[in-house]
Design a protein around this motif. Sequence first.
Motif: not given
Length: 322
Positions: A256-274
């Motif tokens: 589940p954590t990998q899915l959540g991070l991959a989703f956040a990174l899928s937004h074109p504007a996402t530079a990084n995930v904290l």
Amino acid sequence: MSALVPTRTLGPGGPEVPVFALGSWNSWDRMTPEGAVALVRRAAEVGAAFFDVAYYNMGPHAENARTDILFGEAVRTAGLRREDYLLCGKLWLWEYPAQSFADQMDVSLERIGVESADLVVVGDYFGEVDVQRIVTDVAAEIGKGRFASWGVNNWAIGDVWAALDFADAEGLTPPTFAQLKYGLVRRTMAEGSYYGELFDSGRLALQASDVFEGGILAGRLTPSRKIGADVGGIREAIVAAYPEVERIAASVDATPTQLGLAFALSHPATANVLFGVSRLAQLEDNLGALALLDRVGAEAIRAQTADLWLDRTINPDGTWTP
């Protein structure tokens, strides 16, 4: 995992940063000194040495936390030079301008044990703020060499536009990114009309935070520690949605954590995930999100998780839109 964490640009004129950033709230103070050193070293090894470190002493975060001090001790013990990592500080607005940015930086840098940060996040306030004064005072700290770039955290969108316009008019450094709650279940602030135009036009980059809703979307359905605000009062619905998160993650051979991070990174504007981690094993698991994103693809991940968007009708102030 041997591959280095990729980098993206943190907004126009912003620095090149790894797509993963490690936070400090309830993290370094939940580890043993040895565990913190191991985590710092591993983050540097994989190219994820971006640390968001705040002094929690104001407003609802008047906690007298030592997490920033412990981070500084861990970095020094790990043998990292200042140029080996990116440091993002925090400037709070709850008691500003009584607590000036200059005073806040003095205290924060001394507690960490460094002379400067690389960037800062200016954020969290209630009511009206003097945007022009904020931009001017930030510029003064940049002029002193305290940091080089900055972003906003949970600002009302009108104030963001005002900051950008004033900085442009006065030739001052504008904010280059926005740190927002963004993840599988909370998407409206970033994907709706509030920040969407700024992200779509490239005026700002997105730094996704609170991706796991304080650990709920990582499987800790009843968090024992203090977690972020429940904007719109949807936390019960988020807990109820977790089995579906587990199901989707299993269907793509991920956690589940990998899915959540991959989703956040899928937004074109996402530079990084904290994100916050308190064990080395959590960082290792999170690194698997990069392979998931490569294997499944951003478009497919967004399609499979579309129904998890739970705050579609919630405004940034927590009210509901009919």
